[in-house]
Design an enzyme around this catalytic site. Structure first.
Site, PDB file in Angstrom:
ATOM      1  N   ALA A  77       0.847  -1.200   0.000  1.00 25.78           N
ATOM      2  CA  ALA A  77       0.000   0.000   0.000  1.00 25.78           C
ATOM      3  C   ALA A  77       0.878   1.244   0.000  1.00 25.78           C
ATOM      4  O   ALA A  77       1.993   1.229   0.522  1.00 25.78           O
ATOM      5  CB  ALA A  77      -0.929   0.009   1.213  1.00 25.78           C
ATOM      6  N   ASP A  78       0.368   2.304  -0.595  1.00 24.33           N
ATOM      7  CA  ASP A  78       1.061   3.588  -0.575  1.00 24.33           C
ATOM      8  C   ASP A  78       0.025   4.702  -0.615  1.00 24.33           C
ATOM      9  O   ASP A  78      -1.004   4.578  -1.278  1.00 24.33           O
ATOM     10  CB  ASP A  78       2.018   3.719  -1.763  1.00 24.33           C
ATOM     11  N   THR A  79       0.307   5.776   0.102  1.00 23.28           N
ATOM     12  CA  THR A  79      -0.622   6.906   0.215  1.00 23.28           C
ATOM     13  C   THR A  79       0.082   8.195  -0.182  1.00 23.28           C
ATOM     14  O   THR A  79       1.230   8.415   0.204  1.00 23.28           O
ATOM     15  CB  THR A  79      -1.140   7.030   1.668  1.00 23.28           C
ATOM     16  N   GLY A 114      -3.141   3.589  -2.818  1.00 24.55           N
ATOM     17  CA  GLY A 114      -3.133   2.457  -3.737  1.00 24.55           C
ATOM     18  C   GLY A 114      -2.869   1.191  -2.952  1.00 24.55           C
ATOM     19  O   GLY A 114      -2.113   1.202  -1.985  1.00 24.55           O
TER      20      GLY A 114
END
Length: 193
Positions: A77-79, A114
């Site tokens: 995950a990445d923000t 994501g």
């Protein structure tokens, strides 16, 4: 789902806590690759690519260790925080944090997360967007907030789940997405699979 070995490819304590809420048993193996966002593609694609890179790094690490019969699911995950088309990453110093927070004051920005799910049988990627509106902040409030240290390791220089939440006037979308992992959407994607 718990019959698979589940790996969270992130060192984020916030993602760890959110994933616990789903009732999953998992290991944490943070990806080591440097996160680089490209400005020439839409934010929803940027976060999917960054999340996939994290999950893929862990897959490659396990493949290099030798074949395994145990089924595995890797969650990356990445923000990112986006204001007027510009990505606001983690602040480089207090001056940069001040500039970011001043730009968010009294305005609306977007938070994109994501998620990439990789198993031996399938791969899924998705992104979630939440609009966040801040109350106006005085320079003194911004300086006091920076003085807490909270903004320094967070995209956009704030944590909605911490002290930074006092500046949030409104959100449109998933609150947990702003924290770092849209767990409701993740749950439903896993349920469909």
């Amino acid at each position: 789902m718990n019959s698979k070995k589940i790996i969270l490819a992130s060192a984020s304590p916030r993602r760890y806590e959110l994933l616990i809420q789903l009732g999953l048993t998992f290991d944490v193996e943070p990806a080591q690759s440097e996160e680089k966002a490209q400005d020439d593609i839409p934010p929803e694609e940027i976060v999917k690519r960054l999340a996939y890179a994290k999950a893929d790094e862990i897959r490659k690490r396990h493949n290099a260790a030798g074949p395994s019969d145990a089924p595995m699911l890797i969650i990356g995950a990445d923000t990112i925080v986006v204001k007027d088309g510009c990505i606001l990453g983690k602040p480089t110093d207090e001056k940069n944090a001040f500039s970011m927070l001043q730009s968010l004051s009294g305005t609306t920005h977007q938070v994109y997360t994501g998620v990439a799910l990789i198993s031996s049988e399938w791969e899924v990627q998705f992104s979630e967007k939440t609009d966040v509106t801040f109350y106006p902040m005085t320079e003194e409030e911004i300086e006091a907030y920076i003085g807490t240290g909270e903004p320094m390791d967070k995209a956009g220089a704030y944590g909605i789940q911490g002290i930074g939440g006092r500046f949030v006037k409104e959100i449109r979308g998933d609150y947990n997405n702003v924290v770092g992992l849209p767990i409701a959407r993740l749950y439903h994607v896993l349920k469909e699979i």
